[in-house]
Design a protein around this motif. Sequence first.
Motif, PDB file in Angstrom:
ATOM      1  N   ASN A   1       5.815  -2.191   6.769  1.00  0.00           N
ATOM      2  CA  ASN A   1       4.971  -2.105   8.107  1.00  0.00           C
ATOM      3  C   ASN A   1       4.075  -0.786   7.799  1.00  0.00           C
ATOM      4  O   ASN A   1       3.330  -0.402   8.723  1.00  0.00           O
ATOM      5  CB  ASN A   1       6.071  -1.433   9.232  1.00  0.00           C
ATOM      6  N   GLY A   2       4.103  -0.497   6.339  1.00  0.00           N
ATOM      7  CA  GLY A   2       3.108   0.783   5.996  1.00  0.00           C
ATOM      8  C   GLY A   2       3.581   2.165   6.466  1.00  0.00           C
ATOM      9  O   GLY A   2       3.055   2.996   6.543  1.00  0.00           O
TER      10      GLY A   2
ATOM     11  N   GLY B   1      -4.243   4.852  -2.552  1.00  0.00           N
ATOM     12  CA  GLY B   1      -3.212   3.563  -2.948  1.00  0.00           C
ATOM     13  C   GLY B   1      -3.345   3.563  -4.382  1.00  0.00           C
ATOM     14  O   GLY B   1      -2.636   2.689  -4.896  1.00  0.00           O
ATOM     15  N   ASP B   2      -4.256   4.073  -5.024  1.00  0.00           N
ATOM     16  CA  ASP B   2      -4.210   3.760  -6.702  1.00  0.00           C
ATOM     17  C   ASP B   2      -3.768   4.917  -7.387  1.00  0.00           C
ATOM     18  O   ASP B   2      -4.185   5.504  -8.487  1.00  0.00           O
ATOM     19  CB  ASP B   2      -5.778   3.702  -6.920  1.00  0.00           C
TER      20      ASP B   2
ATOM     21  N   ILE C   1       7.310   8.493  -3.617  1.00  0.00           N
ATOM     22  CA  ILE C   1       6.747   8.210  -2.220  1.00  0.00           C
ATOM     23  C   ILE C   1       6.292   6.849  -2.180  1.00  0.00           C
ATOM     24  O   ILE C   1       5.820   6.352  -3.099  1.00  0.00           O
ATOM     25  CB  ILE C   1       5.625   9.034  -1.942  1.00  0.00           C
ATOM     26  N   SER C   2       6.573   6.114  -1.097  1.00  0.00           N
ATOM     27  CA  SER C   2       6.232   4.759  -1.022  1.00  0.00           C
ATOM     28  C   SER C   2       6.052   4.393   0.538  1.00  0.00           C
ATOM     29  O   SER C   2       6.203   5.277   1.423  1.00  0.00           O
ATOM     30  CB  SER C   2       7.586   3.839  -1.654  1.00  0.00           C
TER      31      SER C   2
ATOM     32  N   SER D   1       0.867  -1.190  -0.002  1.00  0.00           N
ATOM     33  CA  SER D   1       0.033  -0.093  -0.113  1.00  0.00           C
ATOM     34  C   SER D   1       0.848   1.323  -0.030  1.00  0.00           C
ATOM     35  O   SER D   1       2.147   1.119   0.308  1.00  0.00           O
ATOM     36  CB  SER D   1      -0.747   0.041   1.393  1.00  0.00           C
ATOM     37  N   ARG D   2       0.375   2.347  -0.139  1.00  0.00           N
ATOM     38  CA  ARG D   2       1.120   3.585  -0.271  1.00  0.00           C
ATOM     39  C   ARG D   2       1.118   4.044   1.250  1.00  0.00           C
ATOM     40  O   ARG D   2       1.762   5.198   1.593  1.00  0.00           O
ATOM     41  CB  ARG D   2       0.346   4.617  -1.125  1.00  0.00           C
ATOM     42  N   GLY D   3       0.467   3.443   2.363  1.00  0.00           N
ATOM     43  CA  GLY D   3       0.659   3.895   3.662  1.00  0.00           C
ATOM     44  C   GLY D   3      -0.264   4.745   4.046  1.00  0.00           C
ATOM     45  O   GLY D   3      -0.906   5.545   3.167  1.00  0.00           O
ATOM     46  N   ASP D   4      -0.256   5.219   5.318  1.00  0.00           N
ATOM     47  CA  ASP D   4      -1.179   6.091   5.763  1.00  0.00           C
ATOM     48  C   ASP D   4      -0.627   7.725   5.458  1.00  0.00           C
ATOM     49  O   ASP D   4       0.360   8.102   5.640  1.00  0.00           O
ATOM     50  CB  ASP D   4      -1.103   5.896   7.206  1.00  0.00           C
ATOM     51  N   GLN D   5      -1.700   8.301   4.517  1.00  0.00           N
ATOM     52  CA  GLN D   5      -1.136   9.507   4.283  1.00  0.00           C
ATOM     53  C   GLN D   5      -0.959  10.562   5.116  1.00  0.00           C
ATOM     54  O   GLN D   5      -0.417  11.525   5.098  1.00  0.00           O
ATOM     55  CB  GLN D   5      -2.092  10.072   3.017  1.00  0.00           C
TER      56      GLN D   5
END
Length: 362
Positions: free
Chosen positions: A213-214, A253-254, A208-209, A104-108
């Motif tokens: 662990n997110g 995440g898309d 950005i990734s 996922s892109r993780g928590d923004q």
Amino acid sequence: MMAAMGDDPIREWILSEGKATQITGIRPVGGGCINRASRYDTDAGSFFVKTNRGIGPSMFEAEALGLSAMYETGSIRVPRPFKFGALPTGGSYIIMEFIEFGASRGDQSVLGRKLAEMHKAGKSAKGFGFDIDNTIGSTPQINTWTSDWIEFYSKHRLGYQLKLARDQYGDSTIYERGQRLAKNIGPLFENVVIEPCLLQGDLWSGNISSDKNGEPVILDPACYCNIASGFKAPIAIGSMSSLQRVSMIDLNGDTNSILLRELGKLTQLRRLNVLNMGIMRQNLECHGVLGLEDLFIMPILRYPCSQSSFSGERVMPKQPGFEKRRDLYMLYHYLNHYNLFGSGYRSSAMSIIDDYLRMLKA
Ligand SMILES: Nc1ncnc2c1ncn2[C@@H]1O[C@H](COP(=O)(O)OP(=O)(O)OP(=O)(O)O)[C@@H](O)[C@H]1O
């Protein structure tokens, strides 16, 4: 025949300072455009290595210094740079920490907070600039330390791009009006606490990734110490054609599919110019029909905390009057796009300049 140790500085470093006794595998890593990327697996863990056959070590030196400046703030996760240098066959390499990226892109909101923490932690006693020049896209970015922000921004950001436009397109109109603006931006900074802080400098979704662990991770810096914007997380992606904002925060995440759609719209706008032939060819090879411009999706300082994902406590106070300076910061990126991709971006840059000249009665 096995290469002698001295012939391969990458292997040599990994097997000495990298504390490995054995390299168990070397695998290519896809996704980049400019450089060849590989993963080196060893008994001391994995290393991420980029090589470039055509360019000397200065590009990777700038990347290493940028990464290490961000790493040292101990805020947002960035790969720790280990070593850069020249390859004996010509070209250059960089070795850094390998990060296993998550799906996922993780928590923004975490990304926003950590970025702001980095901005806050990355202070500079030398003023505005950086220890090394780097690039924004493929355009050189001059980072000569300057104690005065207005002077730095006028000369090394706006001024540099304006000169480039004059030199490569003979565009004396934008040069003259732009310089008039650059000499008159002082009033936009009245009552502002101007304090240098460390910026990633080229923050778009491709840089950005998140890790397994997110936790958010940022890559590929064009670092410099810039004015503290007072933003928690100033990120947006500008579409190339209209610079309509596609907020990456909304993408859940898309990002890639939206990015690709936006990129699809751009292909007609492509303009080749001599300055960027090298990078363009590589990108064309890399992305086929989508073309070259994905590297240059704009980082725009925008939307302070207006996105729901970024709601919550501010990490840094917002400076008064930011709205009237916002387009001035965007102007740098519009000018850079004009210089990189041609006249499709001229009118946007010009209208910002003209609006300011009117507003400032300059
Ligand atoms: N430290 C790292 N650990 C593991 N993978 C990484 C690391 N840094 C980058 N990558 C992956 O390697 C690929 C190439 O890296 P990067 O994008 O930095 O290459 P580049 O060619 O230098 O840059 P560009 O994207 O500007 O073309 C990317 O897809 C990225 O996901």
